[in-house]
Design a protein around this motif. Structure first.
Motif, short mmCIF file in Angstrom:
data_model
loop_
_atom_site.label_atom_id
_atom_site.label_comp_id
_atom_site.label_asym_id
_atom_site.label_seq_id
_atom_site.Cartn_x
_atom_site.Cartn_y
_atom_site.Cartn_z
N LEU A 66 16.30 3.56 64.16
CA LEU A 66 15.16 2.64 64.23
C LEU A 66 14.19 3.03 65.34
O LEU A 66 12.97 3.02 65.16
N THR A 67 14.76 3.38 66.50
CA THR A 67 13.91 3.79 67.62
C THR A 67 13.13 5.06 67.28
O THR A 67 11.93 5.18 67.59
N GLY A 68 13.80 6.01 66.64
CA GLY A 68 13.12 7.23 66.21
C GLY A 68 12.03 6.94 65.19
O GLY A 68 10.95 7.56 65.23
N PHE A 69 12.28 5.98 64.30
CA PHE A 69 11.29 5.57 63.30
C PHE A 69 10.04 5.06 64.00
O PHE A 69 8.91 5.38 63.61
N TYR A 70 10.24 4.27 65.07
CA TYR A 70 9.08 3.70 65.76
C TYR A 70 8.29 4.78 66.50
O TYR A 70 7.05 4.74 66.52
N ILE A 71 9.00 5.71 67.10
CA ILE A 71 8.31 6.82 67.78
C ILE A 71 7.45 7.59 66.77
O ILE A 71 6.30 7.95 67.06
N LEU A 72 8.01 7.83 65.58
CA LEU A 72 7.26 8.52 64.53
C LEU A 72 6.03 7.72 64.13
O LEU A 72 4.93 8.28 63.96
N TYR A 73 6.19 6.40 64.00
CA TYR A 73 5.06 5.54 63.63
C TYR A 73 3.94 5.62 64.67
O TYR A 73 2.75 5.72 64.32
N ILE A 74 4.30 5.59 65.94
CA ILE A 74 3.30 5.65 67.01
C ILE A 74 2.57 6.99 66.99
O ILE A 74 1.35 7.07 67.13
N VAL A 75 3.33 8.07 66.79
CA VAL A 75 2.72 9.40 66.74
C VAL A 75 1.73 9.49 65.58
O VAL A 75 0.60 9.98 65.74
N VAL A 76 2.14 9.00 64.41
CA VAL A 76 1.27 9.05 63.23
C VAL A 76 0.03 8.18 63.43
O VAL A 76 -1.07 8.53 63.00
N THR A 77 0.19 7.03 64.10
CA THR A 77 -0.94 6.13 64.33
C THR A 77 -1.93 6.71 65.34
O THR A 77 -3.15 6.64 65.14
N LEU A 78 -1.41 7.27 66.41
CA LEU A 78 -2.28 7.82 67.45
C LEU A 78 -2.88 9.16 67.06
O LEU A 78 -4.02 9.48 67.43
#
Length: 321
Positions: free
Chosen positions: A300-312
């Motif tokens: 889950l934590t890795g998923f969120y890091i990926l989401y932030i990278v894709v958003t930024l």
């Protein structure tokens, strides 16, 4: 810049203290009122820690910043599950009661789907906001009724039984002061981080989905982490699920009642998809062994890091967009 950093530091201090005492006061209320710790997490703790989202979204709509209002809720719901439950599971595996798995999480999935249906036309109207608020009232009433009808689930945890329970009036005072500390702490961090971001030229949508969303989710993070450290895992997961339900039904519901939310599909399509994916993932994770394991917390934590990278950095992983 120094003022912004100072605000962030003060905000973190308030969040740590507020999260700690909020759990203490909430456990006392649960024991005095004969309610399960999960229900307290789904109601008092969840709604209290979601107050920053409500304040930020309503204020943003009144100021004409619908991008921040909607981005705040979508980003917060993704952060609550992927980041907060992920970190909580890393601290201590999170067991789940059958009612959470069969009622609370499915209800959250339904609310998330209804949000998308309401958003597709491009505007969330006042009548839809009123319907959302009524659904929330029904959900809370159902939770309290369930807890009262299942007293075998309301017994305090063994480690919570030691010592004399806190007086009810004192417990509510502790909760109020803790929520105030969480709200001010989150506000300071959002102000500081937003000030730095605007100086760097970051867009309103990205600020809403990341800085504001994470900032207003910090109360949930610290409340859940403190609950997990004290062995109150029911309260930790109830806090997150309840906060996400509150964000959709109350934050967007009240915001839409005040003023219809326009531009609900302007650049947010992929964020709705991310929200549904992570909400579905937590339901699937909890179905395996009736607990959220440390390995799933890492995922889950890795998923969120990926989401932030894709958003930024949308162009860096264009294939995922």
């Amino acid at each position: 810049m120094l003022t912004d950093i100072f605000l962030i530091v003060i905000g973190l201090a308030l969040l740590i203290a507020g999260g700690d005492y909020l759990v203490t006061g909430s456990v006392a209320v649960a024991e005095r009122a004969k309610l399960s710790h999960a229900v307290i997490g789904l109601t008092i703790v969840a709604f209290g820690t979601s107050a920053p989202e409500l304040l930020v979204s309503t204020t943003s709509m009144l100021q004409g910043s619908s991008g921040i209002a909607l981005g705040n809720v979508l980003g917060s719901n993704i952060a609550n599950i992927a980041l907060i439950l992920g970190i909580t599971a890393l601290i201590r595996p999170v067991p789940v009661k059958i009612n959470t798995l069969t009622v609370d999480v499915p209800f959250l999935l339904i609310c998330s789907a209804l949000l998308i249906v309401a958003a597709v036309p491009g505007t969330i109207w006042r009548w839809e906001g009123i319907v959302a608020d009524l659904l929330l009232v029904g959900f809370v009433a159902g939770q309290i009724k369930y807890s009262k009808n299942h007293p075998f689930e309301t017994e305090p945890e063994p480690e919570a039984k030691s010592g004399k329970p806190m007086n009810l009036w004192l417990a509510f005072l502790v909760i109020i002061l803790s929520l105030a500390a969480l709200a001010y702490g989150a506000d300071f961090i959002v102000d500081g981080a937003s000030g730095i971001a605007r100086r760097m030229g970051v867009s309103e949508r990205v600020i809403g989905l990341t800085i504001v969303a994470i900032g207003t989710s910090l109360p949930e993070l610290f409340a859940s982490v403190m609950a997990a450290r004290k062995g109150e895992t029911d309260m930790a997961i109830g806090n997150v699920i309840g906060s996400n339900i509150f964000n959709i039904l109350a934050v967007l519901g009240i915001t839409a009642t005040v003023s219809p939310i326009t531009g609900t599909m302007d650049g947010f399509f992929t964020d709705y998809v991310w929200m549904m994916i992570v909400t579905s993932a937590i339901w699937l994770f909890l179905r395996t062994g009736f607990r959220l394991t440390r390995l799933e917390g890492i995922a889950l934590t890795g998923f969120y890091i990926l989401y932030i990278v894709v958003t930024l950095f949308p162009n860096s992983i264009a294939i995922l967009r």
